[in-house]
Design a protein around this motif. Sequence first.
Motif, PDB file in Angstrom:
ATOM      1  N   MET A   1      22.681   5.765 -24.647  1.00 43.67           N
ATOM      2  CA  MET A   1      22.582   7.360 -25.128  1.00 43.67           C
ATOM      3  C   MET A   1      21.840   7.500 -26.457  1.00 43.67           C
ATOM      4  O   MET A   1      21.256   8.553 -26.296  1.00 43.67           O
ATOM      5  N   GLU A   2      21.892   6.727 -27.427  1.00 48.14           N
ATOM      6  CA  GLU A   2      21.309   6.958 -28.499  1.00 48.14           C
ATOM      7  C   GLU A   2      19.611   6.884 -28.289  1.00 48.14           C
ATOM      8  O   GLU A   2      18.936   7.847 -29.015  1.00 48.14           O
ATOM      9  N   ALA A   3      19.157   6.109 -27.441  1.00 52.36           N
ATOM     10  CA  ALA A   3      17.898   6.092 -27.201  1.00 52.36           C
ATOM     11  C   ALA A   3      17.379   7.227 -26.429  1.00 52.36           C
ATOM     12  O   ALA A   3      16.436   7.776 -26.740  1.00 52.36           O
ATOM     13  N   ILE A   4      18.235   7.857 -25.403  1.00 53.35           N
ATOM     14  CA  ILE A   4      17.811   9.108 -24.745  1.00 53.35           C
ATOM     15  C   ILE A   4      17.717  10.063 -25.816  1.00 53.35           C
ATOM     16  O   ILE A   4      17.176  11.092 -25.754  1.00 53.35           O
ATOM     17  N   TYR A   5      18.902  10.148 -26.777  1.00 51.77           N
ATOM     18  CA  TYR A   5      18.710  11.143 -27.655  1.00 51.77           C
ATOM     19  C   TYR A   5      17.633  11.198 -28.446  1.00 51.77           C
ATOM     20  O   TYR A   5      16.790  12.333 -29.041  1.00 51.77           O
TER      21      TYR A   5
END
Lengths: 353, 74
Positions: A1-5
């Motif tokens: 999720m953090e990578a997508i963010y």
Amino acid sequence: MEAIYRDYHPKGVKFFYIYKTLAHPGNNGYVSPFDHEERLRHVTEIKEKLGSDIPWLCDNMSNDFKHAMGNAPNSEFIIDPKGKIVRSRSWCSPSELREDLAELVGEVKPETAEAQVGMSPLDPPKTAATGIVPRLKLEGRMTALEVVSRQNGGEPFFAKLRVEADESLLKQGDGQLYLGLFLDPLYEVHWNNHVGAPEVEITVRQTEVTPDRLRGPAVEEPSDADPREFLVAVKNGQPGETIFDITVKYVACDDKETFCKPVTQEYQVKLARDADGGSRRDAMPRSPNGRRARQPQMQDLNLQRARTMFHRMDMNRDGVIQKQEARGPLQWADLDEDGEVTREEWREFMRRR
Amino acid sequence: MRIQIRYAFQYLVFFALFTTSVLAQPGNRNRASFQVPKVGGALPEVSLWDQQGQPFLTKTLKEHYTVLVFGCLT
């Protein structure tokens, strides 16, 4: 999720985690908050410990947003600029979210890899020693009941009461009632076993409770942070109606040894299921998908395993496993023999195994 | 005529089975009250808090694509 963010926040997409009631109270040592300040302290704890950049919003104490969005524990939604829901998933899926954002906002190349984010895992909070007082072994399914805590003297609920009923009690009014007193790690307190064990008193009309006065076990260790758990027998309860008035007395001592004070706190517990009460993972064996009271089904396991394996192999997150990404021969799963395995082919392959 | 009666009977059997086996379960009543909002529908308007403890209205989530993910500590 953090990578997508990291990939989509610069493109103007807003991200929020929504803090909701604990799905599995007791996991990692955390206890369900009683007020919004405690919820916000949990949010601060998550952000600090995980090192997450994604901001959090916190649901209100009536859990209105969780209910309005379907009451699932880990659901995921995309809202468009007009405020309309354009994607909805009952369980969050980073790979599918990335696909959706690529479609709605545009692809990001190269994608940030999970390894580049470098988040730290969530460690349990620091507490006094645990594993000293044996936990109660419960048989059968237990369900959280509606608990209302009564503020008494402005002291925080250093220890929080959780009450559960077995199926027989919940449906017929005769059965077992579980009471667990859990120290809240937010307050960094412990049981001081030299000053006396916690006491619980249960008062109820037209219903038998045996025993109705409970006392925690005598413990030789000077201090610990284990839950104090009790099981009582209830007869002639009225499902959905019976109200138990429960008084809890204990001595709260903080870990920095700046105070040790007697606390009396009161609760009203209704013999009715709390839809937001979550389930304790330590209460009984659980299936890998987190659901309680049923044996793991092969279909669930295979589907979950298929999803995880596909996600691991699909290194470039293009929704297809190519030859160079596969960790073995592909031909078994490549149903149309085009040299690549799509998500559907992979699912079908795993189903047939 | 006989075919119509047969269809009517099948419909009644199906309706009876459906209503007794599905709607009579208390768990399903609970689920029905927590329906997932439909794709294409508006985001429900709810008052939340932001991480600083300030009130936050979901109706302000406009003008951008927004990703919302439910989670907790456990």
